[in-house]
Scaffold this motif. Structure first.
Motif, PDB file in Angstrom:
ATOM      1  N   PRO A 223      -2.500 -59.246 -19.090  1.00 28.52           N
ATOM      2  CA  PRO A 223      -1.536 -59.291 -20.196  1.00 28.52           C
ATOM      3  C   PRO A 223      -0.102 -59.298 -19.679  1.00 28.52           C
ATOM      4  O   PRO A 223       0.215 -58.692 -18.653  1.00 28.52           O
ATOM      5  CB  PRO A 223      -1.839 -58.021 -20.987  1.00 28.52           C
ATOM      6  N   GLY A 224       0.773 -60.001 -20.398  1.00 24.75           N
ATOM      7  CA  GLY A 224       2.187 -60.010 -20.053  1.00 24.75           C
ATOM      8  C   GLY A 224       2.509 -60.753 -18.777  1.00 24.75           C
ATOM      9  O   GLY A 224       3.602 -60.588 -18.224  1.00 24.75           O
ATOM     10  N   VAL A 225       1.592 -61.588 -18.304  1.00 27.12           N
ATOM     11  CA  VAL A 225       1.749 -62.291 -17.036  1.00 27.12           C
ATOM     12  C   VAL A 225       1.651 -63.792 -17.279  1.00 27.12           C
ATOM     13  O   VAL A 225       0.869 -64.242 -18.118  1.00 27.12           O
ATOM     14  CB  VAL A 225       0.668 -61.843 -16.018  1.00 27.12           C
ATOM     15  N   GLY A 226       2.436 -64.556 -16.520  1.00 26.20           N
ATOM     16  CA  GLY A 226       2.411 -66.002 -16.631  1.00 26.20           C
ATOM     17  C   GLY A 226       1.594 -66.639 -15.528  1.00 26.20           C
ATOM     18  O   GLY A 226       0.471 -66.223 -15.233  1.00 26.20           O
ATOM     19  N   HIS A 227       2.190 -67.650 -14.869  1.00 26.62           N
ATOM     20  CA  HIS A 227       1.471 -68.478 -13.900  1.00 26.62           C
ATOM     21  C   HIS A 227       1.422 -67.861 -12.504  1.00 26.62           C
ATOM     22  O   HIS A 227       0.619 -68.291 -11.674  1.00 26.62           O
ATOM     23  CB  HIS A 227       2.168 -69.849 -13.834  1.00 26.62           C
ATOM     24  N   LEU A 228       2.262 -66.868 -12.236  1.00 32.14           N
ATOM     25  CA  LEU A 228       2.402 -66.345 -10.874  1.00 32.14           C
ATOM     26  C   LEU A 228       2.025 -64.866 -10.811  1.00 32.14           C
ATOM     27  O   LEU A 228       2.856 -63.997 -10.572  1.00 32.14           O
ATOM     28  CB  LEU A 228       3.836 -66.559 -10.367  1.00 32.14           C
ATOM     29  N   ALA A 229       0.758 -64.578 -10.988  1.00 33.78           N
ATOM     30  CA  ALA A 229       0.298 -63.188 -10.988  1.00 33.78           C
ATOM     31  C   ALA A 229       0.665 -62.436  -9.710  1.00 33.78           C
ATOM     32  O   ALA A 229       1.039 -61.258  -9.785  1.00 33.78           O
ATOM     33  CB  ALA A 229      -1.203 -63.135 -11.223  1.00 33.78           C
ATOM     34  N   PRO A 230       0.586 -63.038  -8.518  1.00 36.16           N
ATOM     35  CA  PRO A 230       0.945 -62.271  -7.323  1.00 36.16           C
ATOM     36  C   PRO A 230       2.383 -61.770  -7.326  1.00 36.16           C
ATOM     37  O   PRO A 230       2.683 -60.743  -6.712  1.00 36.16           O
ATOM     38  CB  PRO A 230       0.732 -63.275  -6.176  1.00 36.16           C
ATOM     39  N   LEU A 231       3.259 -62.469  -8.018  1.00 35.51           N
ATOM     40  CA  LEU A 231       4.658 -62.067  -8.108  1.00 35.51           C
ATOM     41  C   LEU A 231       4.903 -61.180  -9.320  1.00 35.51           C
ATOM     42  O   LEU A 231       5.633 -60.189  -9.248  1.00 35.51           O
ATOM     43  CB  LEU A 231       5.554 -63.309  -8.182  1.00 35.51           C
ATOM     44  N   GLU A 232       4.298 -61.523 -10.438  1.00 34.15           N
ATOM     45  CA  GLU A 232       4.541 -60.806 -11.684  1.00 34.15           C
ATOM     46  C   GLU A 232       3.749 -59.501 -11.779  1.00 34.15           C
ATOM     47  O   GLU A 232       4.201 -58.541 -12.412  1.00 34.15           O
ATOM     48  CB  GLU A 232       4.201 -61.702 -12.873  1.00 34.15           C
ATOM     49  N   ALA A 233       2.574 -59.478 -11.186  1.00 32.84           N
ATOM     50  CA  ALA A 233       1.708 -58.289 -11.259  1.00 32.84           C
ATOM     51  C   ALA A 233       1.027 -58.069  -9.916  1.00 32.84           C
ATOM     52  O   ALA A 233      -0.191 -58.165  -9.785  1.00 32.84           O
ATOM     53  CB  ALA A 233       0.672 -58.472 -12.361  1.00 32.84           C
ATOM     54  N   PRO A 234       1.803 -57.743  -8.874  1.00 34.30           N
ATOM     55  CA  PRO A 234       1.215 -57.647  -7.535  1.00 34.30           C
ATOM     56  C   PRO A 234       0.203 -56.520  -7.380  1.00 34.30           C
ATOM     57  O   PRO A 234      -0.804 -56.683  -6.686  1.00 34.30           O
ATOM     58  CB  PRO A 234       2.436 -57.430  -6.627  1.00 34.30           C
ATOM     59  N   GLU A 235       0.436 -55.375  -8.012  1.00 32.49           N
ATOM     60  CA  GLU A 235      -0.516 -54.269  -7.865  1.00 32.49           C
ATOM     61  C   GLU A 235      -1.844 -54.598  -8.533  1.00 32.49           C
ATOM     62  O   GLU A 235      -2.919 -54.324  -7.974  1.00 32.49           O
ATOM     63  CB  GLU A 235       0.074 -52.986  -8.449  1.00 32.49           C
ATOM     64  N   ALA A 236      -1.770 -55.191  -9.724  1.00 34.34           N
ATOM     65  CA  ALA A 236      -3.003 -55.586 -10.406  1.00 34.34           C
ATOM     66  C   ALA A 236      -3.736 -56.656  -9.608  1.00 34.34           C
ATOM     67  O   ALA A 236      -4.965 -56.635  -9.489  1.00 34.34           O
ATOM     68  CB  ALA A 236      -2.688 -56.096 -11.808  1.00 34.34           C
ATOM     69  N   THR A 237      -2.974 -57.585  -9.036  1.00 34.32           N
ATOM     70  CA  THR A 237      -3.582 -58.639  -8.213  1.00 34.32           C
ATOM     71  C   THR A 237      -4.262 -58.031  -6.988  1.00 34.32           C
ATOM     72  O   THR A 237      -5.387 -58.403  -6.641  1.00 34.32           O
ATOM     73  CB  THR A 237      -2.507 -59.651  -7.780  1.00 34.32           C
ATOM     74  N   ALA A 238      -3.590 -57.091  -6.336  1.00 36.02           N
ATOM     75  CA  ALA A 238      -4.180 -56.443  -5.164  1.00 36.02           C
ATOM     76  C   ALA A 238      -5.445 -55.684  -5.530  1.00 36.02           C
ATOM     77  O   ALA A 238      -6.426 -55.689  -4.767  1.00 36.02           O
ATOM     78  CB  ALA A 238      -3.158 -55.504  -4.525  1.00 36.02           C
ATOM     79  N   GLU A 239      -5.460 -55.052  -6.679  1.00 39.36           N
ATOM     80  CA  GLU A 239      -6.644 -54.308  -7.100  1.00 39.36           C
ATOM     81  C   GLU A 239      -7.813 -55.256  -7.360  1.00 39.36           C
ATOM     82  O   GLU A 239      -8.955 -54.975  -6.972  1.00 39.36           O
ATOM     83  CB  GLU A 239      -6.334 -53.507  -8.368  1.00 39.36           C
ATOM     84  N   ILE A 240      -7.549 -56.378  -8.008  1.00 43.30           N
ATOM     85  CA  ILE A 240      -8.602 -57.373  -8.259  1.00 43.30           C
ATOM     86  C   ILE A 240      -9.184 -57.876  -6.946  1.00 43.30           C
ATOM     87  O   ILE A 240     -10.410 -57.996  -6.792  1.00 43.30           O
ATOM     88  CB  ILE A 240      -8.022 -58.550  -9.081  1.00 43.30           C
ATOM     89  N   LEU A 241      -8.325 -58.159  -5.980  1.00 41.12           N
ATOM     90  CA  LEU A 241      -8.794 -58.676  -4.697  1.00 41.12           C
ATOM     91  C   LEU A 241      -9.513 -57.603  -3.884  1.00 41.12           C
ATOM     92  O   LEU A 241     -10.472 -57.901  -3.164  1.00 41.12           O
ATOM     93  CB  LEU A 241      -7.624 -59.260  -3.914  1.00 41.12           C
ATOM     94  N   THR A 242      -9.080 -56.368  -4.004  1.00 45.44           N
ATOM     95  CA  THR A 242      -9.779 -55.266  -3.342  1.00 45.44           C
ATOM     96  C   THR A 242     -11.213 -55.161  -3.851  1.00 45.44           C
ATOM     97  O   THR A 242     -12.166 -54.987  -3.073  1.00 45.44           O
ATOM     98  CB  THR A 242      -9.028 -53.941  -3.568  1.00 45.44           C
TER      99      THR A 242
END
Length: 266
Positions: A223-242
């Motif tokens: 939610p609240g994120v556009g096309h660049l999740a690694p920049l807009e939501a880096p912690e959430a992105t890191a958690e997904i990849l973990t």
């Protein structure tokens, strides 16, 4: 030994897109590679006709140089298309896959034509600044643009700094890419498709179709994120990849245990 993770950036940015997410992953003890691609950042300008296959094969050579065999691949936008090309050409090297803001299908004729027109326009010195100013905001979600204007400025600066010929080459390569649906259907690895709820370039329906094509794929909407999740939501992105890496490693460990049990029973 933990599975190496390769993070592939979006167009027209460079590997710094992943800085915050990569830092969070490294803090968890993960081995993370963030290569610049096809003339962006420190990467040399591409040679040959525009093709994502060339980028994928270049990545394979770099992994060989570093003595890395199997990897987890995560790609955002253009990086996702490179990841799918790599998966098609080097399937035995991919142990897990994350596609962020990337569709599994080829461009429609209209979308490919738009990319090719952009590729021509970006080479025009008199038009480039206006083109970047007009198109860059759509890379970020409306919430990000409203609440974190510094990210819009950062993305715009990176886009202006990108080599025009590299941007044009990459746009042409993306426009020429093939449909990856069959490749995704054959990929029996842990996989995740990530889409921002405010992505203005890839729709939720497209992300759903991509996730469904993957035998072990799942969809995550941020939610609240556009096309660049690694920049807009880096912690959430890191958690997904973990979570993806943990799943891939536990699956591999289970396979080793099962193989041992079968051998003992023979």
């Amino acid at each position: 030994m933990s599975l190496p993770l390769v993070l592939l950036h979006a167009l027209p940015l460079d590997s710094s897109l992943w800085d915050a997410a990569a830092g969070a992953l490294r803090a968890r003890g993960r081995r993370v590679l963030t290569p610049d691609q096809c003339g962006f950042g420190s990467a040399p300008p591409p040679h040959g006709s525009p093709s994502l296959d060339l980028v994928a094969d270049g990545l394979a050579r770099e992994l060989d140089r570093q003595g890395i065999g199997e990897v987890a691949l995560a790609g955002c936008s253009m990086g996702g298309y490179v990841a799918m090309a790599f998966l098609r050409r080097h399937p035995d090297r991919v142990r897990a896959l994350a596609l962020l803001a990337a569709r599994g299908t080829a461009d429609s004729a209209a979308a490919a034509g738009q990319r090719l027109r952009f590729a021509e326009a970006v080479l025009d010195d008199s038009a480039r600044a206006g083109l970047v100013a007009a198109t860059t905001p759509s890379l970020l979600g409306a919430t990000t643009r409203a609440r974190r204007p510094h990210l819009t400025a950062r993305v715009t600066d990176l886009a202006l700094a990108a080599r025009p010929r590299s941007v044009a080459w990459a746009q042409r390569a993306i426009a020429a890419r093939t449909d990856s649906t069959a490749t995704l259907r054959a990929a029996d690895v842990p996989a995740v498709v990530v889409i921002g709820a405010e992505d203005e370039l890839v729709s939720l329906d497209e992300a759903c179709r991509t996730a469904k094509a993957l035998p072990r794929g799942r969809l995550v909407v941020l939610p609240g994120v556009g096309h660049l999740a690694p920049l807009e939501a880096p912690e959430a992105t890191a958690e997904i990849l973990t979570e993806l890496l943990a799943h891939a490693e536990s699956t591999a460990a289970g396979a080793v245990v099962r193989a041992g049990a079968e051998a003992a029973a023979c």
